[in-house]
Design a protein around this motif. Structure first.
Motif, PDB file in Angstrom:
ATOM      1  N   UNK A  21       6.288  49.342  72.087  1.00  0.00           N
ATOM      2  CA  UNK A  21       6.320  49.003  70.658  1.00  0.00           C
ATOM      3  C   UNK A  21       4.909  49.149  70.065  1.00  0.00           C
ATOM      4  N   UNK A  22       3.905  48.611  70.770  1.00  0.00           N
ATOM      5  CA  UNK A  22       2.530  48.659  70.255  1.00  0.00           C
ATOM      6  C   UNK A  22       2.067  50.102  70.070  1.00  0.00           C
ATOM      7  N   UNK A  23       2.371  50.952  71.062  1.00  0.00           N
ATOM      8  CA  UNK A  23       1.964  52.356  70.962  1.00  0.00           C
ATOM      9  C   UNK A  23       2.659  53.048  69.791  1.00  0.00           C
ATOM     10  N   UNK A  24       3.959  52.791  69.646  1.00  0.00           N
ATOM     11  CA  UNK A  24       4.719  53.444  68.568  1.00  0.00           C
ATOM     12  C   UNK A  24       4.242  52.963  67.196  1.00  0.00           C
ATOM     13  N   UNK A 208      16.901  47.181  69.510  1.00  0.00           N
ATOM     14  CA  UNK A 208      16.350  48.247  70.351  1.00  0.00           C
ATOM     15  C   UNK A 208      14.904  48.498  69.928  1.00  0.00           C
ATOM     16  N   UNK A 209      14.234  49.369  70.687  1.00  0.00           N
ATOM     17  CA  UNK A 209      12.809  49.569  70.440  1.00  0.00           C
ATOM     18  C   UNK A 209      12.534  50.006  69.002  1.00  0.00           C
ATOM     19  N   UNK A 210      13.347  50.943  68.502  1.00  0.00           N
ATOM     20  CA  UNK A 210      13.106  51.426  67.134  1.00  0.00           C
ATOM     21  C   UNK A 210      13.243  50.308  66.108  1.00  0.00           C
ATOM     22  N   UNK A 211      14.221  49.410  66.347  1.00  0.00           N
ATOM     23  CA  UNK A 211      14.426  48.277  65.444  1.00  0.00           C
ATOM     24  C   UNK A 211      13.195  47.382  65.395  1.00  0.00           C
ATOM     25  N   UNK A 212      12.593  47.161  66.568  1.00  0.00           N
ATOM     26  CA  UNK A 212      11.399  46.307  66.630  1.00  0.00           C
ATOM     27  C   UNK A 212      10.221  47.013  65.951  1.00  0.00           C
ATOM     28  N   UNK A 213      10.081  48.317  66.230  1.00  0.00           N
ATOM     29  CA  UNK A 213       8.968  49.082  65.632  1.00  0.00           C
ATOM     30  C   UNK A 213       9.089  49.060  64.103  1.00  0.00           C
ATOM     31  N   UNK A 214      10.311  49.287  63.598  1.00  0.00           N
ATOM     32  CA  UNK A 214      10.520  49.279  62.140  1.00  0.00           C
ATOM     33  C   UNK A 214      10.100  47.939  61.544  1.00  0.00           C
ATOM     34  N   UNK A 215      10.500  46.880  62.237  1.00  0.00           N
ATOM     35  CA  UNK A 215      10.202  45.527  61.727  1.00  0.00           C
ATOM     36  C   UNK A 215       8.685  45.287  61.670  1.00  0.00           C
ATOM     37  N   UNK A 216       7.969  45.665  62.741  1.00  0.00           N
ATOM     38  CA  UNK A 216       6.522  45.415  62.787  1.00  0.00           C
ATOM     39  C   UNK A 216       5.800  46.286  61.750  1.00  0.00           C
ATOM     40  N   UNK A 217       6.229  47.542  61.616  1.00  0.00           N
ATOM     41  CA  UNK A 217       5.599  48.432  60.622  1.00  0.00           C
ATOM     42  C   UNK A 217       5.822  47.871  59.218  1.00  0.00           C
ATOM     43  N   UNK A 218       7.059  47.403  58.965  1.00  0.00           N
ATOM     44  CA  UNK A 218       7.370  46.827  57.653  1.00  0.00           C
ATOM     45  C   UNK A 218       6.480  45.603  57.382  1.00  0.00           C
ATOM     46  N   UNK A 219       6.345  44.749  58.400  1.00  0.00           N
ATOM     47  CA  UNK A 219       5.485  43.567  58.246  1.00  0.00           C
ATOM     48  C   UNK A 219       4.047  43.996  57.966  1.00  0.00           C
TER      49      UNK A 219
END
Ligand code: DC
Length: 228
Positions: A21-24, A208-219
């Motif tokens: 997640x951090x890398x993405x 899933x990973x994409x869901x978490x990445x989307x959430x962190x990017x949005x934040x």
């Protein structure tokens, strides 16, 4: 590439998919990436190579004080060296994974690596920093703090998938090992694993990973400018 400027602290226990997640997130935001766990693992390689017992705090401190630990800050090229030797593969070995909790519990080791982490962060305009104590200790003023968590069973399943393990007994052993490491990291006296008071807790059990990445990017994108 985005307009994100600042530091994202990404903390949480092992097996949550934190690294990927951090890398993405770093890639999506065009930010640098720092894996602080890799630094504790590199210190552990130095300790093992010196023939020192990981539980011998004083000897561990002396070895780490004399070792040159270098890590890169690029999301897709892993650079980890001890005294000029590439240890990027060795730091992921079972031997290092077994010993790293004890090494990372030594206060002078933490002080040394935290200083190094802050210097690396200061050199970047935008950076995602992954670890256990980033929001609580390393970067108390981080732009955004995320604490990534997931149910232990889900974490063990993911780890099993990564390692190609299907035997239920071995999966149960993985879950037990994860719990042991969590307990050790959460109960150590210096910088225990816990969410910062101002961290956003993201539970990835059902994402899933994409869901978490989307959430962190949005934040990250909605946090930019807040308090500035
Ligand atoms: O994230 P990881 O599994 O690579 O971390 C390896 C070990 O280092 C883990 O047992 C906890 C420790 N660690 C730490 O104490 N503080 C950090 N900021 C990062 C990792």
């Amino acid at each position: 590439m985005t307009d994100f400027v600042g530091q994202i602290a990404l903390d949480g226990p092992s097996g949550t998919g934190k690294s990927s997640v951090a890398r993405a997130v770093a890639t999506r935001l065009g930010a640098a990436y720092l894996d602080t766990g890799a630094m504790y693992r590199a210190a552990t390689v130095a300790v093992l190579d010196a023939g020192v017992a990981p539980q011998d705090g004083e000897a561990v401190a002396a070895v780490v004080a004399g070792a040159l630990i270098e890590v890169g800050t690029h999301a897709h090229t892993e650079l980890v060296q001890v005294d000029g030797v590439d240890v990027a593969v060795r730091i992921r070995s079972a031997e290092v994974t077994r010993a790293v909790s004890a090494v990372s519990a030594v206060p002078s080791v933490r002080r040394r690596l935290v200083d190094q982490q802050r210097a690396l962060v200061a050199a970047a305009d935008a950076v995602v920093v992954e670890g256990r104590d980033i929001g609580t200790v390393v970067l108390p003023d981080a732009t955004l703090k995320v604490y990534l968590t997931a149910a232990p069973e889900a974490r063990a399943q993911r780890r099993a998938l990564q390692l190609g393990i299907t035997d239920p007994v071995e999966v149960a052993e993985l879950a037990a090992d994860l719990r042991r490491r969590d307990a050790y990291d959460s109960n150590r006296a210096d910088s225990p694993l816990r969410p910062a008071e101002d961290a956003v807790v993201v539970d990835s059990t059902h994402l899933d990973r994409e869901g978490v990445v989307d959430r962190v990017v949005e934040l990250a994108l909605t946090t930019v400018g807040v308090g500035r």
